[in-house]
Design a protein around this motif. Structure first.
Motif, PDB file in Angstrom:
ATOM      1  N   LYS A  67     -12.647   7.837 -15.228  1.00 54.83           N
ATOM      2  CA  LYS A  67     -12.519   9.274 -14.477  1.00 54.83           C
ATOM      3  C   LYS A  67     -13.691   9.340 -13.270  1.00 54.83           C
ATOM      4  N   ASP A  68     -14.794   8.662 -13.123  1.00 52.97           N
ATOM      5  CA  ASP A  68     -15.481   8.399 -12.032  1.00 52.97           C
ATOM      6  C   ASP A  68     -15.153   7.391 -11.181  1.00 52.97           C
ATOM      7  N   VAL A  69     -14.306   7.289 -10.269  1.00 49.31           N
ATOM      8  CA  VAL A  69     -14.125   6.300  -9.480  1.00 49.31           C
ATOM      9  C   VAL A  69     -14.770   6.102  -8.103  1.00 49.31           C
ATOM     10  N   SER A  70     -15.335   6.955  -7.639  1.00 53.09           N
ATOM     11  CA  SER A  70     -15.871   6.977  -6.246  1.00 53.09           C
ATOM     12  C   SER A  70     -16.712   5.860  -6.037  1.00 53.09           C
ATOM     13  N   ALA A  71     -17.762   5.593  -6.973  1.00 55.47           N
ATOM     14  CA  ALA A  71     -18.666   4.444  -6.757  1.00 55.47           C
ATOM     15  C   ALA A  71     -17.934   3.043  -6.641  1.00 55.47           C
ATOM     16  N   LYS A  72     -17.361   2.996  -7.502  1.00 54.64           N
ATOM     17  CA  LYS A  72     -16.534   1.660  -7.703  1.00 54.64           C
ATOM     18  C   LYS A  72     -15.656   1.657  -6.485  1.00 54.64           C
ATOM     19  N   VAL A  73     -14.834   2.535  -5.919  1.00 50.57           N
ATOM     20  CA  VAL A  73     -14.008   2.520  -4.624  1.00 50.57           C
ATOM     21  C   VAL A  73     -14.788   2.178  -3.495  1.00 50.57           C
ATOM     22  N   ASN A  74     -16.107   2.699  -3.370  1.00 49.19           N
ATOM     23  CA  ASN A  74     -16.914   2.406  -2.261  1.00 49.19           C
ATOM     24  C   ASN A  74     -17.460   1.206  -2.146  1.00 49.19           C
ATOM     25  N   ASP A  75     -17.988   0.697  -3.345  1.00 52.76           N
ATOM     26  CA  ASP A  75     -18.175  -0.715  -3.528  1.00 52.76           C
ATOM     27  C   ASP A  75     -17.462  -1.648  -3.051  1.00 52.76           C
ATOM     28  N   ALA A  76     -16.176  -1.515  -3.591  1.00 53.89           N
ATOM     29  CA  ALA A  76     -14.966  -2.522  -3.298  1.00 53.89           C
ATOM     30  C   ALA A  76     -14.833  -2.528  -1.906  1.00 53.89           C
ATOM     31  N   LEU A  77     -14.694  -1.298  -1.175  1.00 58.78           N
ATOM     32  CA  LEU A  77     -14.549  -1.095   0.248  1.00 58.78           C
ATOM     33  C   LEU A  77     -15.659  -1.898   1.094  1.00 58.78           C
ATOM     34  N   GLU A  78     -16.929  -1.656   0.599  1.00 58.69           N
ATOM     35  CA  GLU A  78     -18.193  -2.520   1.195  1.00 58.69           C
ATOM     36  C   GLU A  78     -18.086  -3.846   1.214  1.00 58.69           C
ATOM     37  N   LEU A  79     -17.386  -4.557   0.011  1.00 54.60           N
ATOM     38  CA  LEU A  79     -17.227  -5.495  -0.027  1.00 54.60           C
ATOM     39  C   LEU A  79     -16.238  -6.322   0.952  1.00 54.60           C
ATOM     40  N   VAL A  80     -15.310  -5.726   1.236  1.00 51.68           N
ATOM     41  CA  VAL A  80     -14.334  -6.371   2.180  1.00 51.68           C
ATOM     42  C   VAL A  80     -14.643  -5.388   3.618  1.00 51.68           C
ATOM     43  N   GLN A  81     -15.778  -5.128   3.704  1.00 52.31           N
ATOM     44  CA  GLN A  81     -16.345  -4.580   4.970  1.00 52.31           C
ATOM     45  C   GLN A  81     -15.493  -3.581   5.546  1.00 52.31           C
ATOM     46  N   LEU A  82     -14.990  -2.663   4.767  1.00 48.93           N
ATOM     47  CA  LEU A  82     -14.267  -1.378   5.216  1.00 48.93           C
ATOM     48  C   LEU A  82     -14.854  -0.132   4.859  1.00 48.93           C
ATOM     49  N   GLY A  83     -16.103   0.076   4.737  1.00 48.63           N
ATOM     50  CA  GLY A  83     -16.751   1.155   4.126  1.00 48.63           C
ATOM     51  C   GLY A  83     -16.453   2.359   4.821  1.00 48.63           C
TER      52      GLY A  83
ATOM     53  N   LEU B 177       0.934  -0.971  -0.038  1.00 52.56           N
ATOM     54  CA  LEU B 177       0.007  -0.213  -0.082  1.00 52.56           C
ATOM     55  C   LEU B 177       0.818   1.244   0.020  1.00 52.56           C
ATOM     56  N   PHE B 178       0.244   2.461  -0.289  1.00 50.62           N
ATOM     57  CA  PHE B 178       1.126   3.666  -0.671  1.00 50.62           C
ATOM     58  C   PHE B 178       0.720   4.363   0.969  1.00 50.62           C
ATOM     59  N   PRO B 179       1.839   4.568   1.606  1.00 53.85           N
ATOM     60  CA  PRO B 179       1.591   4.994   2.853  1.00 53.85           C
ATOM     61  C   PRO B 179       1.164   6.512   2.992  1.00 53.85           C
ATOM     62  N   HIS B 180       1.304   7.391   1.966  1.00 51.86           N
ATOM     63  CA  HIS B 180       0.947   8.788   1.707  1.00 51.86           C
ATOM     64  C   HIS B 180      -0.252   8.868   1.257  1.00 51.86           C
ATOM     65  N   LEU B 181      -1.045   7.816   0.701  1.00 50.08           N
ATOM     66  CA  LEU B 181      -2.556   8.131   0.190  1.00 50.08           C
ATOM     67  C   LEU B 181      -3.442   7.441   1.258  1.00 50.08           C
ATOM     68  N   ASP B 182      -4.687   8.156   1.478  1.00 46.24           N
ATOM     69  CA  ASP B 182      -5.624   7.547   2.164  1.00 46.24           C
ATOM     70  C   ASP B 182      -5.988   6.175   1.397  1.00 46.24           C
ATOM     71  N   ILE B 183      -7.116   5.551   2.188  1.00 43.47           N
ATOM     72  CA  ILE B 183      -7.568   4.055   1.662  1.00 43.47           C
ATOM     73  C   ILE B 183      -8.078   4.081   0.318  1.00 43.47           C
ATOM     74  N   ALA B 184      -8.910   5.419   0.163  1.00 38.43           N
ATOM     75  CA  ALA B 184      -9.765   5.523  -0.777  1.00 38.43           C
ATOM     76  C   ALA B 184      -8.807   5.579  -2.097  1.00 38.43           C
ATOM     77  N   GLU B 185      -7.952   6.364  -1.995  1.00 37.73           N
ATOM     78  CA  GLU B 185      -6.832   6.585  -3.191  1.00 37.73           C
ATOM     79  C   GLU B 185      -6.246   5.230  -3.292  1.00 37.73           C
TER      80      GLU B 185
ATOM     81  N   GLN C  30      -5.520  -3.803   6.441  1.00 37.59           N
ATOM     82  CA  GLN C  30      -4.486  -3.593   5.452  1.00 37.59           C
ATOM     83  C   GLN C  30      -4.542  -4.682   4.233  1.00 37.59           C
ATOM     84  N   GLN C  31      -4.699  -5.842   4.721  1.00 37.41           N
ATOM     85  CA  GLN C  31      -4.839  -6.958   3.568  1.00 37.41           C
ATOM     86  C   GLN C  31      -6.110  -6.680   3.037  1.00 37.41           C
ATOM     87  N   ARG C  32      -7.169  -6.143   3.615  1.00 38.90           N
ATOM     88  CA  ARG C  32      -8.517  -6.018   3.098  1.00 38.90           C
ATOM     89  C   ARG C  32      -8.416  -4.854   2.128  1.00 38.90           C
ATOM     90  N   VAL C  33      -7.625  -4.048   2.482  1.00 36.11           N
ATOM     91  CA  VAL C  33      -7.562  -2.794   1.403  1.00 36.11           C
ATOM     92  C   VAL C  33      -6.693  -3.155  -0.125  1.00 36.11           C
TER      93      VAL C  33
END
Length: 395
Positions: A127-143, A107-115, A158-161
């Motif tokens: 271009k529009d990544v927000s929805a896909k990122v949120n869906d992926a985080l929900e899938l791994v229970q890190l919403g 993982l990139f330590p200087h970026l937040d989880i979404a990035e 971190q492994q879930r990210v």
């Protein structure tokens, strides 16, 4: 849920490209040499689409090298890597519909989880990544963790990210390279359940490399046991454990007691009579993997009962011996029982409230013949025992 359903699922993750979706991964005569050393030797393997597949073996067996060739991080010396009908053997790694999750998260330590999760999407120009990122985080229970930094998360989180970052790219195949190796035992077991849940939910092909037998058996639909660059045995976890085909598979996947035996009177339709140190025993004919008269009679430690001498043993195989060690483990007691010819058998007996046996007790070791298996006596009885995994070029 299947790969085809992903584009309309609640997760919001769209399906892989049509030509890759639902495609089997096939390795045809795959070979990799490093100078004089052959890490992977003429490997033929089909991994069905949508399956959870494990490559299991010790360091140097070729499992990680195989994974790196599928990922495009190593170039095969010979052979092909096919996804459906498409040959991806020479395709650049970033052009393959394949993503890898590594043990060290990366993982990139200087970026937040979404990035961190969005990184691959942005590189591809999405271009529009927000929805896909949120869906992926929900899938791994890190919403609720999108704005945190990696240092603010536990190892398991971190492994879930790292998993979300791979899944958000909708790969046809997800490669997992010892992904749980850095976690403690309790967290590793939790993540085993989580990984299986996620794979079942998204329906993607997971190819998991590990040296941990329990990990492979907990998660995988099919396991390929690798040894010295080739597949020793492949099958579902129950078949591999209950009916090992080689001494390596018998010893590496759990423990086995192997007794030198010889067939007496030919093979029966159902049971075959064998002689072990003058004692006549029986084993199922269909569970004999040896063509010769001499074989190893195998039985798993937990299939054995250790009983005081004089117990009723009707219908069971039995051998007399002396307890040389008794280790109380809580739910079970592990015994070592020395046979008259000097060999020690390992017995794992559940603690059912009966009186424990002690060192020096004269006992009978007994088991149902159906739990026996027969292996080729020309194979090394100690193959696969006590093999560690320390990594290396050929792992």
């Amino acid at each position: 849920m299947t790969v085809a359903d992903l584009s309309v699922s609640a997760s919001g993750l769209s399906a892989p490209p049509a030509q890759a979706a639902g495609a089997d991964l096939r390795l045809v005569a795959l070979t990799k040499r490093f100078g004089e050393f052959t890490a992977v030797d003429d490997l033929h393997l089909t991994i069905p689409a949508g399956s959870f597949f494990a490559l299991l073996g010790p360091s140097g067996c070729g499992k990680t090298t195989t994974l790196r060739m599928v990922a495009g991080l190593e170039e095969p010396t010979l052979g092909q890597i096919l996804l459906g009908e498409a040959d991806i053997s020479a395709t650049k790694p970033y052009r393959r519909p394949v993503n890898t999750v590594f043990q060290n998260y990366a993982l990139f330590p200087h970026l937040d989880i979404a990035e961190n999760v969005a990184f691959g999407l942005r590189r591809r120009g999405v271009k529009d990544v927000s929805a896909k990122v949120n869906d992926a985080l929900e899938l791994v229970q890190l919403g609720g963790y999108a704005k945190r930094k990696p240092a603010q998360l536990s190892g398991g989180q971190q492994q879930r990210v790292a998993l979300a970052r791979a899944l958000v790219n909708q790969p046809s195949v997800l490669l997992l390279d010892e992904p749980l190796g850095a976690l403690d035992l309790k967290l590793r077991r939790q993540m085993q359940i989580e990984l299986k849940r996620i794979q079942t939910e998204v329906g993607l092909t997971f190819v998991h490399v590990t040296h941990d037998q329990e990990e492979a058996m907990t998660m995988a639909d099919t396991i390929a046991v690798m040894n010295a660059g080739h597949i020793e045995q492949m099958g579902d976890p129950t078949t591999l454990y209950e009916r090992p085909a080689t001494t390596f598979a018998a010893n590496f996947l759990g423990q086995s007691n192997l007794l030198a035996a010889r067939i007496s009177g030919g093979r029966g339709a159902q049971l075959t009579s064998v002689v072990v140190q003058g004692r006549r025993l029986a084993l199922p004919t269909e569970r004999i993997s040896s063509a010769g008269e001499d074989l190893w009679l195998g039985v798993r430690p937990e299939k054995l009962l250790v009983l005081p001498a004089g117990e009723d043993l009707a219908g069971r195989n039995s051998l007399e011996g002396t307890v040389t060690d008794a280790s109380f483990m809580g739910v079970s007691t592990h015994y070592l029982v020395r046979m008259p010819w000097g060999q020690e058998l390992t017995v794992v007996q559940q603690n059912d409230g009966s009186a424990p046996l002690r060192t020096g007790d004269h006992v009978v070791v007994a088991w149902d013949p159906v739990h026996s298996f027969g292996l080729d006596a020309t194979q090394d009885a100690h193959a696969g025992e006590d093999i560690g995994d320390t990594g290396g070029a050929g792992s």
